[in-house]
Design an enzyme around this catalytic site. Structure first.
Site, PDB file in Angstrom:
ATOM      1  N   LYS A 122      21.932  -6.606   7.471  1.00 44.85           N
ATOM      2  CA  LYS A 122      20.592  -6.486   6.884  1.00 44.85           C
ATOM      3  C   LYS A 122      20.432  -5.151   6.155  1.00 44.85           C
ATOM      4  O   LYS A 122      19.936  -5.097   5.028  1.00 44.85           O
ATOM      5  CB  LYS A 122      19.516  -6.610   7.967  1.00 44.85           C
ATOM      6  CG  LYS A 122      18.101  -6.714   7.399  1.00 44.85           C
ATOM      7  CD  LYS A 122      17.051  -6.132   8.314  1.00 44.85           C
ATOM      8  CE  LYS A 122      16.969  -4.628   8.150  1.00 44.85           C
ATOM      9  NZ  LYS A 122      15.856  -4.017   8.871  1.00 44.85           N
ATOM     10  N   ASP A 140      14.938  -9.721   8.003  1.00 43.13           N
ATOM     11  CA  ASP A 140      14.460  -8.953   9.151  1.00 43.13           C
ATOM     12  C   ASP A 140      13.636  -9.884  10.039  1.00 43.13           C
ATOM     13  O   ASP A 140      13.646 -11.100   9.863  1.00 43.13           O
ATOM     14  CB  ASP A 140      13.638  -7.753   8.680  1.00 43.13           C
ATOM     15  CG  ASP A 140      12.336  -8.168   8.010  1.00 43.13           C
ATOM     16  OD1 ASP A 140      12.148  -9.376   7.743  1.00 43.13           O
ATOM     17  OD2 ASP A 140      11.496  -7.282   7.757  1.00 43.13           O
TER      18      ASP A 140
END
Length: 214
Positions: A122, A140
């Site tokens: 991420k 997220d």
């Protein structure tokens, strides 16, 4: 049930009209400081990270300056952020690796970024998207929660949702899509009290349809 391409396009167009030029809410002054800010933002709010880094980045905006601070110098700046000890260690380790292996420059591939301490998929995707303008999809907690709920993607893990979004969202929206969806999850489609009455995509959202045809 997933939304079709026409519905996804309509969602993207509405989010684009409301926010034509979305930006990261993390504050940074160069690629290195964005990388540090994203590492610090794990399990912390952007607001708390910004409060800490405003002072930090005035004294340490390069890997060399960060290493000069050392643990004892860095920790006072970031002590208000969760997991600050392990994050401080990661920041110093990644700073050293940037100097040793990348000529002090932030690399522009996911594979290279993920060799840095504290940098997962991420974080790498955020850096690639924000700094290098690549059409990545950082997933997220907000995207993981809202995208299957809306009907934009399927999956229960960040990588599954990321892949589903990349396959389903038209290419022309990918540069900005994660910002739009992140902000939507942060301020409108919140976990505890979603503001469906103020939502600009409520009539398309799978969750909001309550069984009626959408």
């Amino acid at each position: 049930m997933l939304l079709n391409t026409a519905q996804i396009t309509q969602i993207m167009e509405r989010l684009k009209a409301a926010n034509p030029n979305p930006k990261s809410e993390l504050e940074y002054v160069n690629p290195y400081t964005l990388l540090v800010a994203v590492v610090l933002s794990a399990q912390a709010t952007d607001k708390s990270v910004n409060l800490a880094t405003r002072s930090l980045f005035k004294v340490a905006d390069t890997p060399q300056k960060m290493l000069a601070l050392g643990m004892d110098g860095l920790i006072p700046y970031i002590k208000s952020i969760g997991l600050y000890k392990s994050k401080a260690a990661h920041i110093l380790q990644l700073s050293q690796k940037l100097i040793d292996d990348f000529d002090s420059q932030v690399p522009d591939t996911r594979e290279e970024l993920m060799t840095l301490a504290g940098v997962g998929r991420k974080t790498a995707n955020v850096v690639l998207n924000v700094i290098f303008h690549k059409p990545t999809m950082p997933v997220d907690t907000h995207l993981l929660r809202i995208c299957p709920k809306i009907g934009l993607a399927e999956g229960t893990t960040p990588e599954q949702v990321e892949q589903s979004l990349l396959e389903r969202i038209p290419q022309k929206y990918l540069q900005d899509a994660h910002h739009w969806l992140l902000l939507h999850g942060r301020y409108v489609c919140t976990a505890r009290n979603p503001r469906c009455n103020e939502c600009i995509i409520a009539d398309i959202c799978k969750e909001n349809a309550n069984g009626r045809s959408i």
